[in-house]
Design a protein around this motif. Structure first.
Motif, mmCIF file in Angstrom:
data_model
loop_
_atom_site.group_PDB
_atom_site.id
_atom_site.type_symbol
_atom_site.label_atom_id
_atom_site.label_comp_id
_atom_site.label_asym_id
_atom_site.label_seq_id
_atom_site.Cartn_x
_atom_site.Cartn_y
_atom_site.Cartn_z
ATOM 1 N N ILE A 293 0.040 -8.951 -14.439
ATOM 2 C CA ILE A 293 -0.132 -7.690 -13.686
ATOM 3 C C ILE A 293 0.678 -6.574 -14.339
ATOM 4 O O ILE A 293 0.239 -5.433 -14.411
ATOM 5 N N TYR B 289 -3.734 -13.080 0.960
ATOM 6 C CA TYR B 289 -3.160 -12.528 -0.282
ATOM 7 C C TYR B 289 -2.643 -11.096 -0.157
ATOM 8 O O TYR B 289 -1.919 -10.644 -1.025
ATOM 9 N N ARG B 290 -3.084 -10.385 0.878
ATOM 10 C CA ARG B 290 -2.882 -8.928 0.930
ATOM 11 C C ARG B 290 -1.450 -8.517 0.597
ATOM 12 O O ARG B 290 -1.217 -7.761 -0.355
ATOM 13 N N ASP B 291 -0.496 -9.010 1.385
ATOM 14 C CA ASP B 291 0.898 -8.585 1.193
ATOM 15 C C ASP B 291 1.397 -8.944 -0.205
ATOM 16 O O ASP B 291 2.106 -8.167 -0.836
ATOM 17 N N LEU B 292 1.026 -10.127 -0.671
ATOM 18 C CA LEU B 292 1.507 -10.564 -1.989
ATOM 19 C C LEU B 292 0.983 -9.656 -3.096
ATOM 20 O O LEU B 292 1.752 -9.201 -3.962
ATOM 21 N N LEU B 293 -0.320 -9.369 -3.073
ATOM 22 C CA LEU B 293 -0.902 -8.562 -4.160
ATOM 23 C C LEU B 293 -0.385 -7.129 -4.125
ATOM 24 O O LEU B 293 -0.132 -6.529 -5.175
ATOM 25 N N ILE B 294 -0.198 -6.587 -2.924
ATOM 26 C CA ILE B 294 0.376 -5.236 -2.833
ATOM 27 C C ILE B 294 1.808 -5.279 -3.352
ATOM 28 O O ILE B 294 2.238 -4.417 -4.117
ATOM 29 N N SER B 295 2.541 -6.303 -2.952
ATOM 30 C CA SER B 295 3.938 -6.443 -3.378
ATOM 31 C C SER B 295 4.062 -6.571 -4.899
ATOM 32 O O SER B 295 4.965 -6.003 -5.505
ATOM 33 N N LEU B 296 3.132 -7.294 -5.499
ATOM 34 C CA LEU B 296 3.199 -7.484 -6.954
ATOM 35 C C LEU B 296 2.697 -6.256 -7.714
ATOM 36 O O LEU B 296 2.798 -6.186 -8.931
ATOM 37 N N PHE C 148 8.444 -13.674 0.883
ATOM 38 C CA PHE C 148 8.021 -13.749 2.279
ATOM 39 C C PHE C 148 8.591 -14.994 2.959
ATOM 40 O O PHE C 148 8.829 -16.015 2.311
ATOM 41 N N ALA D 86 -0.477 -5.077 -7.819
ATOM 42 C CA ALA D 86 -1.813 -5.219 -8.423
ATOM 43 C C ALA D 86 -2.649 -3.977 -8.112
ATOM 44 O O ALA D 86 -2.641 -3.492 -6.978
ATOM 45 N N HIS E 97 9.522 -1.734 1.370
ATOM 46 C CA HIS E 97 8.711 -2.208 0.244
ATOM 47 C C HIS E 97 7.306 -1.603 0.246
ATOM 48 O O HIS E 97 6.509 -1.886 -0.648
#
Lengths: 234, 237
Positions: free
Chosen positions: B100, A130-137, B80, A139, B53
């Motif tokens: 969020i 999840y790391r990249d996704l949550l940082i990207s979103l 991704f 959170a 990003h």
């Protein structure tokens, strides 16, 4: 073989006749172990999420310690909690020794590293995913922890069940801090120890079968309620 | 609406495990619409997008943004190459980015349901998203990236290993967003896709900028030998 058969019969008879003492002991066992799992989880799950998410000094040492403490000797924990709760100890004024609360506390100390360690392994894998996704979103730290804890709930459930299994079968610590007092702190494991000491192997085995039955029933019930296998990929 | 351009990179380099992955790179990203970041495998396309990003850190150099980077980042999104599906239902995967950003659950649900209809996945809303096919997961990931109405979107080979029909669906969605004014950076080594979608091209090779030009000009005749070799399908060593 005969002793086993007698034990099975004794266990069946105890359940069939709804033996009052058995029900009382079983309910106390469930109460102590479920409370201990709940108490340990309150600390262990956020701790596991933090260890999975954050990078800080001594993190690796904490993880290694938690792994090592999974094999914490219950008797030593019992002794430690006993000293803390005894009249001359720092928490003696609370008068918790030889009550189910002391047993819950001792079990929670034993279960905390176990639950934290197993949950951490699940959450660490989930965070890698999840790391990249949550940082990207975008959170926040709190949102990331809440998301990991929610989406990793099946792994956490496994950790809690492992904790429950260890807790309900634990005898050393609860014997020391609970004292195996009839109608007060006697649980299934201490009752088995007592009956074995008295030479009543059939009753001890019967109680043992009841203990296994309860442990399996709770595990199945949780799996069914949590729908663990409902959306399996195969 | 916040302006996302220009983005100016001054001597930026990224190292990983002691190796230089990109840079030092001096680059100006100024063109609205869709910019394709081209190059063979290992050129540094993905790293450049991740760096912009905030998923990678620069070892040296600096990036000039038109506004506060933290504010800009909250209006960015990333798709991704391998879609990351949250262990939730299809609908919940769309609701999550909105929650969020502070939407109420009801508003987020309503918007997510509308988007699911738009991408023809309404009937799968209650399915576990991890059980979808890769093509469906990527469609959902693209929709999730756009649902919070970002101003700048990074697309890291979003159609790699997808079939023609799914690629067409995703490209149609990307075109609609470009026409709506969303700026996007698309990393790809699929030249045909870059021809179809890109307004501007950045060509990288071994972490270095080879050339940057309007797409029509680049595809009509690259200014560099590496650009010509790349277009003609020669192996770049």
């Amino acid at each position: 073989m005969i002793a086993l058969w007698d034990g099975l019969r004794a266990g069946f008879w105890l359940i069939w006749t709804a033996d009052a003492e058995l029900i009382e002991i079983s309910l106390r066992s469930l109460f102590v172990s479920i409370s201990a799992v709940a108490l340990a989880s309150l600390l262990a799950l956020p701790c596991a999420a933090l260890l999975a998410l954050e990078r800080f000094r001594f993190r690796r040492m904490i993880i290694a310690s938690l792994n090592a403490l999974m094999g914490l000797p219950p008797v030593v924990v019992g002794l430690f909690v006993y000293l803390l709760l005894s009249r001359s100890g720092p928490f003696g004024v609370l008068g918790l020794l030889y009550t189910p609360w002391a047993m819950i506390l001792a079990q929670a100390v034993i279960l905390m590293p176990l639950i934290a360690s197993i949950a951490h392994q699940h959450l660490r894998d989930l965070w890698a995913e999840y790391r990249d996704l949550l940082i990207s979103l975008g959170a926040s730290r709190g949102q990331r922890i809440r998301t990991l804890l929610w989406d990793g709930r099946r792994g956490e459930l496994t950790a809690c069940l492992a904790g429950f299994g260890r807790g309900i079968g634990e005898v050393g610590a609860v014997m020391i801090v609970g004292g195996n007092i009839e109608q007060a702190t006697r649980v299934l494991t201490t009752a088995i120890a007592l009956e074995t000491g008295k030479g009543d192997f059939a009753l001890a085995l019967g109680l043992g079968f009841v203990l296994i039955f309860i442990s399996l029933t709770v595990s199945f019930a949780v799996h069914i309620l949590a729908r663990t296998e409902r959306s399996a990929r195969w | 609406m916040v302006a996302h351009l220009p983005i100016l990179l001054h001597g930026v380099s990224v190292h990983r495990a002691g190796h230089n992955v990109i840079g030092p790179l001096n680059l100006a990203i100024t063109h609205p619409g869709m910019t394709a970041v081209l190059g063979p495998n290992g050129a540094g396309k993905t790293t450049l997008l991740r760096l912009l990003h905030g998923l990678e850190r620069a070892r040296s150099g600096h990036i000039d943004w038109p506004a506060d980077p933290a504010t800009l980042r909250s209006a960015q999104a990333f798709v991704f190459q391998r879609p990351v599906m949250m262990r939730r239902s299809v609908l919940e995967n769309l609701i999550y980015p909105l929650r969020i950003k502070g939407s109420t659950r009801d508003a987020a649900k309503k918007q997510a349901q509308t988007v699911l209809k738009d991408i023809d996945m309404a009937e799968k809303s209650k399915l576990d998203a991890t059980l979808l096919s890769i093509g469906e997961q990527q469609r959902l990931a693209v929709a999730r990236a756009f649902i919070a109405k970002p101003g700048l979107v990074f697309l890291d080979e979003p159609c790699a290993s997808l079939d023609g029909a799914t690629t067409y669906q995703i490209e149609t969605l990307l075109r609609q967003k470009r026409d709506a004014g969303v700026v996007s950076l698309l990393s790809t080594h699929d030249l045909a896709q870059a021809r179809r979608l890109a307004d501007w091209v950045i060509l990288l090779h071994k972490g270095k900028l080879i050339e940057t030009a309007p797409a029509a000009q680049f595809f009509a005749g690259p200014a560099t030998q590496i650009g010509r070799d790349f277009l003609e399908g020669r192996l770049l060593l």
